[in-house]
Design a protein around this motif. Structure first.
Motif, PDB file in Angstrom:
ATOM      1  N   ASP A 157       0.825  -1.205   0.000  1.00 27.37           N
ATOM      2  CA  ASP A 157       0.000   0.000   0.000  1.00 27.37           C
ATOM      3  C   ASP A 157       0.859   1.254   0.000  1.00 27.37           C
ATOM      4  N   SER A 158       1.917   1.256   0.783  1.00 31.68           N
ATOM      5  CA  SER A 158       2.823   2.397   0.828  1.00 31.68           C
ATOM      6  C   SER A 158       3.474   2.627  -0.537  1.00 31.68           C
ATOM      7  N   PHE A 159       3.942   1.555  -1.160  1.00 36.60           N
ATOM      8  CA  PHE A 159       4.571   1.656  -2.475  1.00 36.60           C
ATOM      9  C   PHE A 159       3.581   2.140  -3.529  1.00 36.60           C
ATOM     10  N   VAL A 160       2.366   1.606  -3.511  1.00 33.54           N
ATOM     11  CA  VAL A 160       1.347   2.003  -4.490  1.00 33.54           C
ATOM     12  C   VAL A 160       0.975   3.464  -4.309  1.00 33.54           C
ATOM     13  N   GLU A 161       0.893   3.927  -3.064  1.00 32.62           N
ATOM     14  CA  GLU A 161       0.573   5.330  -2.798  1.00 32.62           C
ATOM     15  C   GLU A 161       1.656   6.238  -3.392  1.00 32.62           C
ATOM     16  N   ALA A 163       3.718   5.447  -5.831  1.00 34.28           N
ATOM     17  CA  ALA A 163       3.665   5.293  -7.285  1.00 34.28           C
ATOM     18  C   ALA A 163       2.525   6.123  -7.879  1.00 34.28           C
ATOM     19  N   MET A 164       1.364   6.149  -7.212  1.00 32.12           N
ATOM     20  CA  MET A 164       0.230   6.933  -7.714  1.00 32.12           C
ATOM     21  C   MET A 164       0.544   8.421  -7.703  1.00 32.12           C
ATOM     22  N   ILE A 165       1.235   8.888  -6.673  1.00 39.56           N
ATOM     23  CA  ILE A 165       1.630  10.296  -6.614  1.00 39.56           C
ATOM     24  C   ILE A 165       2.553  10.619  -7.789  1.00 39.56           C
ATOM     25  N   GLU A 166       3.512   9.746  -8.049  1.00 39.94           N
ATOM     26  CA  GLU A 166       4.442   9.954  -9.154  1.00 39.94           C
ATOM     27  C   GLU A 166       3.723   9.892 -10.496  1.00 39.94           C
ATOM     28  N   ILE A 167       2.786   8.958 -10.671  1.00 40.99           N
ATOM     29  CA  ILE A 167       2.023   8.843 -11.918  1.00 40.99           C
ATOM     30  C   ILE A 167       1.200  10.104 -12.142  1.00 40.99           C
ATOM     31  N   LYS A 168       0.591  10.631 -11.083  1.00 41.55           N
ATOM     32  CA  LYS A 168      -0.193  11.865 -11.220  1.00 41.55           C
ATOM     33  C   LYS A 168       0.698  13.033 -11.609  1.00 41.55           C
ATOM     34  N   LYS A 169       1.918  13.107 -11.056  1.00 45.04           N
ATOM     35  CA  LYS A 169       2.854  14.165 -11.435  1.00 45.04           C
ATOM     36  C   LYS A 169       3.212  14.042 -12.913  1.00 45.04           C
ATOM     37  N   GLN A 170       3.525  12.815 -13.354  1.00 48.19           N
ATOM     38  CA  GLN A 170       3.913  12.607 -14.750  1.00 48.19           C
ATOM     39  C   GLN A 170       2.747  12.900 -15.691  1.00 48.19           C
ATOM     40  N   TYR A 171       1.533  12.530 -15.284  1.00 46.64           N
ATOM     41  CA  TYR A 171       0.359  12.811 -16.118  1.00 46.64           C
ATOM     42  C   TYR A 171       0.129  14.316 -16.216  1.00 46.64           C
ATOM     43  N   ALA A 172       0.322  15.039 -15.113  1.00 45.64           N
ATOM     44  CA  ALA A 172       0.160  16.499 -15.133  1.00 45.64           C
ATOM     45  C   ALA A 172       1.153  17.124 -16.118  1.00 45.64           C
ATOM     46  N   LYS A 173       2.395  16.631 -16.109  1.00 50.06           N
ATOM     47  CA  LYS A 173       3.391  17.129 -17.062  1.00 50.06           C
ATOM     48  C   LYS A 173       2.971  16.806 -18.501  1.00 50.06           C
ATOM     49  N   PHE A 174       2.512  15.569 -18.732  1.00 52.66           N
ATOM     50  CA  PHE A 174       2.071  15.137 -20.058  1.00 52.66           C
ATOM     51  C   PHE A 174       0.876  15.975 -20.509  1.00 52.66           C
ATOM     52  N   ASP A 175      -0.043  16.216 -19.586  1.00 56.71           N
ATOM     53  CA  ASP A 175      -1.228  17.018 -19.894  1.00 56.71           C
ATOM     54  C   ASP A 175      -0.819  18.440 -20.264  1.00 56.71           C
ATOM     55  N   GLU A 176       0.113  18.989 -19.504  1.00 57.91           N
ATOM     56  CA  GLU A 176       0.560  20.364 -19.743  1.00 57.91           C
ATOM     57  C   GLU A 176       1.302  20.491 -21.069  1.00 57.91           C
ATOM     58  N   LYS A 177       2.167  19.526 -21.375  1.00 59.04           N
ATOM     59  CA  LYS A 177       3.015  19.631 -22.554  1.00 59.04           C
ATOM     60  C   LYS A 177       2.373  19.101 -23.835  1.00 59.04           C
ATOM     61  N   VAL A 178       1.457  18.101 -23.726  1.00 57.57           N
ATOM     62  CA  VAL A 178       0.917  17.472 -24.932  1.00 57.57           C
ATOM     63  C   VAL A 178      -0.595  17.641 -25.047  1.00 57.57           C
ATOM     64  N   LEU A 179      -1.331  17.131 -24.087  1.00 57.88           N
ATOM     65  CA  LEU A 179      -2.785  17.090 -24.203  1.00 57.88           C
ATOM     66  C   LEU A 179      -3.406  18.480 -24.265  1.00 57.88           C
TER      67      LEU A 179
END
Length: 193
Positions: A157-161, A163-179
């Motif tokens: 659970d700690s690892f997944v939490e 990982a989810m924070i990191e995935i959300k950060k990467q998605y925000a960057k992807f959203d900002e730069k591409v989407l």
């Protein structure tokens, strides 16, 4: 009194003998079909040939030794459970087709990208091994991951939490730069579900 064995008990290794037996059985089936290149139809036919030959011989031998022939029960499958399964399957297939139609109509870019990435990953896996091997891998994972999660729940659970924070950060960057740079057309009236 027979104890009811549930799928959860098998996957969580609550009854170690049954769980090990299921895993060994699945491995034996995989080895039979994959490594020895045996085919399902051939196996079913060979089993039926053997079964019918044994019953035929047994029935004829009992006449000579004055014994009663084997009792072969009549088997009738009820129609109701099959209709329920087909009905539930039809509902799920229609739901999946509706989601795919919405994605293909351009209504949800996130789902579209998720489906494309998922299908791409499956195509790569499909190129590496055949369908039977993929089912076997999925079965082994289904047979081992739940018990490992139950044993190491806090660490996972700690690892997944994290990982989810990191995935959300990467998605925000992807959203900002591409989407965000993809032009959007005029919105059409959406159907209310």
């Amino acid at each position: 009194m027979l104890k009811e064995i549930l799928a959860a008990d098998i996957f969580l290794w609550r009854n170690k003998k049954v769980s090990a037996g299921v895993l060994v059985g699945a491995t034996a089936i995989w080895v039979l079909f994959e490594l020895l290149e045996y085919h399902l139809l051939t196996l079913v036919c060979h089993i039926l040939i053997l079964l019918l030959a044994i019953l035929f011989l047994w029935s004829n031998v009992t006449k000579f030794i004055k014994k009663s022939p084997p009792r072969i029960p009549e088997v009738h499958l009820p129609e109701e459970p099959f209709l329920q399964v087909v009905s539930a399957l039809t509902i799920e297939i229609n739901r999946a087709l509706a989601v795919l139609r919405d994605i293909a109509a351009g209504r949800d870019l996130k789902k579209f990208l998720g489906i494309i990435v998922g299908l791409w990953v499956l195509s790569i896996l499909g190129g590496c091994c055949n369908t039977l091997t993929l089912f076997y891998i999925a079965f082994v994972l289904l047979h081992t991951l739940p018990v490992l999660y139950e044993k190491y729940e806090d660490q996972v659970d700690s690892f997944v939490e994290k990982a989810m924070i990191e995935i959300k950060k990467q998605y925000a960057k992807f959203d900002e730069k591409v989407l965000s740079k993809i032009p959007k057309g005029p919105l059409k009236d959406k159907k209310r579900a």
